[in-house]
Design an enzyme around this catalytic site. Structure first.
Site, short mmCIF file in Angstrom:
data_model
loop_
_atom_site.label_atom_id
_atom_site.label_comp_id
_atom_site.label_asym_id
_atom_site.label_seq_id
_atom_site.Cartn_x
_atom_site.Cartn_y
_atom_site.Cartn_z
N ALA A 119 76.10 17.52 -13.28
CA ALA A 119 76.19 16.38 -14.20
C ALA A 119 74.88 15.60 -14.26
CB ALA A 119 77.34 15.47 -13.80
N LEU A 121 73.54 14.10 -11.76
CA LEU A 121 73.65 12.94 -10.87
C LEU A 121 73.20 13.28 -9.45
CD1 LEU A 121 77.06 11.53 -12.18
CD2 LEU A 121 74.74 10.98 -12.92
N GLU A 156 65.24 21.95 -1.26
CA GLU A 156 65.62 22.28 -2.65
C GLU A 156 64.61 23.29 -3.24
OE1 GLU A 156 68.17 20.40 -4.49
OE2 GLU A 156 67.79 21.44 -6.39
N ASP A 168 65.19 12.20 -6.62
CA ASP A 168 66.62 12.27 -6.30
C ASP A 168 66.87 12.02 -4.81
OD1 ASP A 168 66.61 13.03 -8.90
OD2 ASP A 168 67.16 15.12 -8.53
C1 GLA Z 1 65.76 16.41 -11.57
C2 GLA Z 1 64.76 16.51 -10.43
C3 GLA Z 1 64.00 15.20 -10.23
C4 GLA Z 1 63.40 14.71 -11.54
C5 GLA Z 1 64.45 14.74 -12.66
C6 GLA Z 1 63.86 14.43 -14.00
O1 GLA Z 1 66.77 15.50 -11.26
O2 GLA Z 1 65.41 16.85 -9.23
O3 GLA Z 1 63.01 15.36 -9.25
O4 GLA Z 1 62.27 15.43 -11.88
O5 GLA Z 1 65.10 16.00 -12.75
O6 GLA Z 1 63.39 13.13 -14.03
#
Ligand code: GLA
Length: 383
Positions: A119, A121, A156, A168
Site C-alpha cells: 500500500a 506505507l 532491503e 522509510d
Molecule cells: C519507497 C522507498 C523510499 C522512497 C520512496 C519514494 O518508499 O523505499 O526510500 O524513495 O519510495 O519517495
C-alpha cells in the site's frame, strides 16, 4: 494485536516473548528525493508491524508469520535470500548484522501486523526496523537508532532487491507522535515539525493495486537520476547528487541532451524546493498552501517522474476541485498503493462514501480508507 501475538508465540514456542512494534509511515511531501540526497517529510502512523521474539541457546532460527499462517526455519550459518518473500526481510537484517561482525545466536520469532502490504506505507521497512531493534535488544548489540536505520535499509537492498532510499526506515525508527520529520537525506540531520491541521484530517485512500513493475521501475528511476548527475558532473566536478544541481545547470547541460533524464531530474529539483516551502506551511498551519503543493507533487510524479498509475490518478483527480480537500497526492514509491488526502473533518464520511462508489464504478475495485494518526517510532511494547 499485542495480546494476539503473545498468544500465538506462547502456543508455538511454549515460552514468553519480548514484543517490539515498528510503525508504517506516510510522507507529507518529498517523494523520490531521499536517494537523491534531498529532503523528505514523513511521519510514522498508527499501523504497525509487531515482532515477538525470544533467544535460543542453539543456532536455529524459527520464524512464524501470522499474516500468512506460515512457518520458516533456518539457522545462523545459512542466512541467504530465498524464494518465499516474507522471511527475506527478517533474514536480510540478520545478514547485515553478521556482516558488521555482530554475533547473532538462534531465536524464535513471530511476526504480525496491521500495515496493509503493497500500500506504499512501508510495511517492509517496519519489519526490518522491528527486527533490527529486537535483535539489538536481545543480543545486547549496543546499536543506536541512527546506526540501526542504514542496516535496515541495506537489508532491503540486498535481500529484497530494491535500492530504496533511507526515508522509510528512518521514519519507522524515529517517528514522533503528532510530528512530521523533516529529514535531510544527505547529512541525516533532522527536525520534528508539529502537525496541526486546523480542522483537516489525514485520510489515506488505498487503490488496492500494486503493479508489479514497481521495484524494477524504482531502480530505473534511481539510475536515471544518477545519469543526470553524471552528465552535469562532466562540467561541474563538485556535483555528487541532484542536491547539488540547480535548475539552470539542468537546463544548460541536460535539456538538449536527453529529454527523459531532464524530466526526471527536473521533478526532483522542484520537489526539494517545494518541500522547504511545505515545512513553512506546516509550521504556520497553512493547510491550503500545503495541500496545493501536494497536488503539484502529484502532477510531477504523474507527468515528469512517471511513477503514478490510472487508479492513483483517478483518486487524486476526483478530489482535485473539491473545496473541502486541501490537497492530495500519491504516497511512496508509486505504481499503486495509497493517496494521502487532507480533508475537512466534517465532510470525511460523505466524501468517503462518494469516492468509494465512484472508484468501484470506474475501476471495478474496492477502495480501502484509513484515517490515520501520527505516532511514535519503533518501541519495545511487551514482555
Ligand atoms: C519507497 C522507498 C523510499 C522512497 C520512496 C519514494 O518508499 O523505499 O526510500 O524513495 O519510495 O519517495
Amino acid at each position: 494485536m499485542l495480546e494476539k501475538i503473545i498468544a500465538v508465540f506462547t502456543e508455538k514456542f511454549a515460552e514468553q516473548p519480548i514484543v517490539f512494534r515498528s510503525p508504517g509511515r506516510i510522507n507529507i511531501l518529498g517523494e523520490h528525493t531521499d536517494y537523491n540526497e534531498g529532503f523528505v517529510l514523513p511521519a510514522a502512523i498508527d499501523k504497525s508491524i509487531y515482532v515477538a521474539i525470544s533467544k535460543r541457546t542453539d543456532k536455529q532460527i524459527n520464524l512464524f508469520a501470522g499474516d500468512f499462517n506460515e512457518s520458516f526455519t533456518t539457522d545462523t550459518d545459512n542466512i541467504k535470500p530465498g524464494t518465499i518473500q516474507w522471511p527475506n526481510y527478517i533474514l536480510g537484517v540478520v545478514d547485515q548484522l553478521q556482516k558488521k561482525g555482530h554475533s547473532i545466536g538462534g531465536f524464535n520469532l513471530v511476526i504480525d501486523g496491521d500495515i496493509p502490504i503493497g500500500a506504499g506505507l512501508s510495511s517492509s521497512a517496519a519489519v526490518e526496523c522491528a527486527v533490527v531493534f529486537a535483535l539489538n535488544e536481545i543480543f545486547e548489540l549496543g546499536l543506536s537508532r541512527m546506526q540501526m536505520v542504514p542496516l535496515a535499509q541495506k537489508a532491503e537492498h540486498v535481500f529484497a532487491g530494491v535500492n530504496c532510499g533511507i526515508m522509510d526506515q528512518f521514519a519507522s525508527m524515529f517517528g514522533k507522535k503528532d510530528n512530521a520529520i523533516k529529514l535531510d537525506c544527505r547529512s541525516l540531520e533532522y527536525e520534528y515539525v508539529p502537525i496541526h491541521l486546523a480542522g483537516y484530517k489525514i485520510v489515506l485512500f488505498n487503490t488496492n493495486v500494486k503493479h508489479n513493475l514497481a521495484s524494477s521501475e524504482y531502480n530505473t528511476r534511481r539510475k536515471q537520476c544518477e545519469e543526470g548527475v553524471s552528465i552535469i558532473a562532466q562540467n561541474h566536478p563538485g556535483v555528487n547528487s541532484l542536491r547539488d544541481v540547480s535548475m539552470a545547470m539542468l537546463k544548460d547541460y541536460v535539456a538538449g541532451v536527453d529529454s527523459l533524464i531532464f524530466k526526471r531530474c527536473k521533478y526532483v529539483i522542484q520537489e526539494n524546493q517545494r518541500l522547504l516551502g511545505a515545512c513553512d506551511d506546516l509550521k504556520k498551519s497553512d493547510v491550503r498552501a500545503l495541500g496545493k503543493k501536494m497536488f503539484e507533487t502529484h502532477h510531477g510524479l504523474q507527468y515528469d517522474y512517471e511513477v503514478s498509475c490510472r487508479e492513483l490518478d483517478f483518486l487524486v483527480d476526483y478530489v482535485k476541485n473539491n473545496e473541502d480537500v486541501a490537497g492530495a497526492r500519491m504516497v511512496g514509491g508509486g505504481f499503486g498503493g495509497c493517496t494521502i488526502n487532507l480533508i475537512k473533518e466534517d465532510v470525511v464520511d460523505k466524501l468517503v462514501e462518494q469516492i468509494s462508489t465512484a472508484y468501484k464504478k470506474e475501476m471495478d475495485l474496492t477502495l480501502s480508507v484509513y484515517a490515520v494518526s501520527i505516532e511514535n517510532g519503533t518501541v519495545k511494547c511487551g514482555g
